[in-house]
Scaffold this motif. Structure first.
Motif, short mmCIF file in Angstrom:
data_model
loop_
_atom_site.label_atom_id
_atom_site.label_comp_id
_atom_site.label_asym_id
_atom_site.label_seq_id
_atom_site.Cartn_x
_atom_site.Cartn_y
_atom_site.Cartn_z
N SER A 194 0.83 -1.21 0.00
CA SER A 194 0.00 0.00 0.00
C SER A 194 0.86 1.26 0.00
N THR A 195 1.93 1.24 0.78
CA THR A 195 2.82 2.40 0.83
C THR A 195 3.51 2.62 -0.51
N GLY A 196 3.96 1.53 -1.13
CA GLY A 196 4.59 1.65 -2.44
C GLY A 196 3.64 2.22 -3.49
N ILE A 197 2.40 1.77 -3.45
CA ILE A 197 1.40 2.28 -4.40
C ILE A 197 1.12 3.76 -4.15
N TYR A 198 0.97 4.13 -2.86
CA TYR A 198 0.73 5.53 -2.52
C TYR A 198 1.86 6.42 -3.02
N MET A 199 3.11 5.98 -2.80
CA MET A 199 4.25 6.79 -3.22
C MET A 199 4.29 6.97 -4.73
N ARG A 200 3.97 5.94 -5.46
CA ARG A 200 3.93 6.04 -6.93
C ARG A 200 2.87 7.03 -7.38
N THR A 215 11.98 11.62 -11.20
CA THR A 215 11.93 10.66 -10.09
C THR A 215 12.81 11.17 -8.96
N ALA A 216 12.89 10.40 -7.89
CA ALA A 216 13.70 10.80 -6.75
C ALA A 216 15.17 10.98 -7.14
N ALA A 217 15.62 10.19 -8.11
CA ALA A 217 17.02 10.27 -8.52
C ALA A 217 17.34 11.57 -9.24
N ASP A 218 16.31 12.26 -9.75
CA ASP A 218 16.53 13.48 -10.52
C ASP A 218 16.53 14.74 -9.66
N VAL A 219 16.20 14.62 -8.39
CA VAL A 219 16.05 15.79 -7.52
C VAL A 219 17.36 16.06 -6.79
N ASP A 220 17.83 17.28 -6.84
CA ASP A 220 19.04 17.68 -6.13
C ASP A 220 18.78 17.62 -4.63
N THR A 221 19.69 17.02 -3.89
CA THR A 221 19.49 16.87 -2.45
C THR A 221 19.37 18.21 -1.72
N GLU A 222 19.90 19.27 -2.29
CA GLU A 222 19.79 20.58 -1.66
C GLU A 222 18.35 21.07 -1.61
N ALA A 223 17.51 20.50 -2.46
CA ALA A 223 16.10 20.92 -2.50
C ALA A 223 15.21 20.07 -1.61
N LEU A 224 15.82 19.18 -0.82
CA LEU A 224 15.02 18.22 -0.06
C LEU A 224 15.00 18.47 1.43
N ALA A 225 15.48 19.62 1.86
CA ALA A 225 15.58 19.89 3.29
C ALA A 225 14.23 19.82 3.99
N ASP A 226 13.16 20.21 3.29
CA ASP A 226 11.82 20.21 3.90
C ASP A 226 11.09 18.90 3.72
N GLY A 227 11.73 17.92 3.11
CA GLY A 227 11.09 16.62 2.94
C GLY A 227 9.87 16.70 2.03
N PRO A 228 8.83 15.92 2.32
CA PRO A 228 7.63 15.90 1.47
C PRO A 228 6.94 17.26 1.34
N ARG A 229 7.21 18.19 2.24
CA ARG A 229 6.60 19.53 2.14
C ARG A 229 7.19 20.33 0.97
N SER A 230 8.36 19.91 0.49
CA SER A 230 8.97 20.60 -0.64
C SER A 230 8.31 20.15 -1.95
N PRO A 231 7.95 21.06 -2.83
CA PRO A 231 7.35 20.67 -4.13
C PRO A 231 8.28 19.79 -4.95
N SER A 232 9.59 19.93 -4.73
CA SER A 232 10.56 19.17 -5.50
C SER A 232 10.74 17.73 -5.00
N PHE A 233 10.22 17.45 -3.81
CA PHE A 233 10.43 16.14 -3.21
C PHE A 233 9.74 15.04 -4.02
N ARG A 234 10.43 13.93 -4.19
CA ARG A 234 9.85 12.74 -4.80
C ARG A 234 10.19 11.54 -3.93
N TYR A 235 9.18 10.69 -3.69
CA TYR A 235 9.41 9.51 -2.86
C TYR A 235 10.27 8.50 -3.58
N MET A 236 11.13 7.84 -2.83
CA MET A 236 11.84 6.65 -3.32
C MET A 236 10.98 5.46 -2.96
N TYR A 237 10.33 4.87 -3.92
CA TYR A 237 9.38 3.79 -3.62
C TYR A 237 9.95 2.43 -3.98
#
Length: 237
Positions: A194-200, A215-237
């Motif tokens: 269920s979690t994997g499906i939700y993340m996708r 995908t998560a691999a395309d996002v610069d880690t500098e843009a991930l400080a806020d986690g899922p609250r960041s528009p740039s965040f992508r889940y690693m599923y």
């Protein structure tokens, strides 16, 4: 999602602790001598180690977690069902084969789940705390397994197999009339899927809103400080 990671860690921990602590006891229940029992536990552990390495390397190569966790959970579930639904003394070879399924499925989820929640916790300080807490939660599940494998239940250990199988599906095989066990394994399998499906779905939604395909691999880690609250965040599923 920390409560979800905690439940997943607890639920996969029961089958893992059961196999780690009681595989010799399960093999001994097939009627073999002490020396032969010890020798017969070697092969399943080797196969389990190979399965763990294969799944972890594959997961890293494909940068995918949830499916690689569901596969071993389902494999271990089949092993628990076999052991719970046959006369192990009359079908020793089948029961021994089930031990290979247990080791093939019980070991890998602990490693992959640890990588999964770490991948989705971008803040380093928070990641360190989450990892420590989740490892403790998973280890605490050993308290459950040690209290369900009882000598009076051998050779089938029906209560223990039912409990461990909870991490893997909702219904177990019938013994005499009907044995229904919703165990920790089925719960874990359901939660991971269920979690994997939700993340996708969430990743696709964000891509659609932003008009991108990343995908998560395309996002610069500098843009991930806020986690899922960041528009740039992508889940690693």
């Amino acid at each position: 999602m920390y409560w979800l990671w905690a439940i997943i860690s607890l639920s996969f921990g029961v089958p893992l602790a059961s196999v780690n602590n009681f595989l010799p006891q399960i093999v001994a229940s097939l009627g073999y001598s002490t020396i032969r029992t010890n020798l017969l536990t070697v092969a399943p552990n080797i196969v389990g180690t190979v399965a763990l390495l294969f799944l972890t390397f594959s997961s890293d190569y494909f940068r995918e977690r949830s499916i690689h966790i569901c596969i071993p959970l389902a494999t271990a579930l089949v092993g628990f069902i076999i052991l719970g639904s046959i006369d192990v003394l009359a079908h020793r070879h089948v029961a021994y084969f089930a031990c290979f399924l247990l080791t093939s499925g019980a070991f890998a989820p602990s490693v992959l789940v640890s990588a999964w929640y770490s991948n989705n916790t971008p803040n380093e300080s928070r990641r360190a705390v989450v990892a420590a807490v989740m490892v403790a939660v998973a280890n605490s599940s050993g308290l459950i397994s040690t209290n369900v494998f009882r000598a009076k239940d051998e050779p089938k250990y029906i209560p223990a197999l039912a409990t461990s199988g909870i991490s893997q599906t909702v219904v177990m095989a019938c013994i005499y009339l009907t044995l229904v066990a919703a165990g920790f394994g089925g719960l874990c399998l359901l939660l991971v899927a269920s979690t994997g499906i939700y993340m996708r779905i969430e990743n696709r939604r964000r891509n659609k809103v932003q008009g991108v395909d990343i995908t998560a691999a395309d996002v610069d880690t500098e843009a991930l400080a806020d986690g899922p609250r960041s528009p740039s965040f992508r889940y690693m599923y």
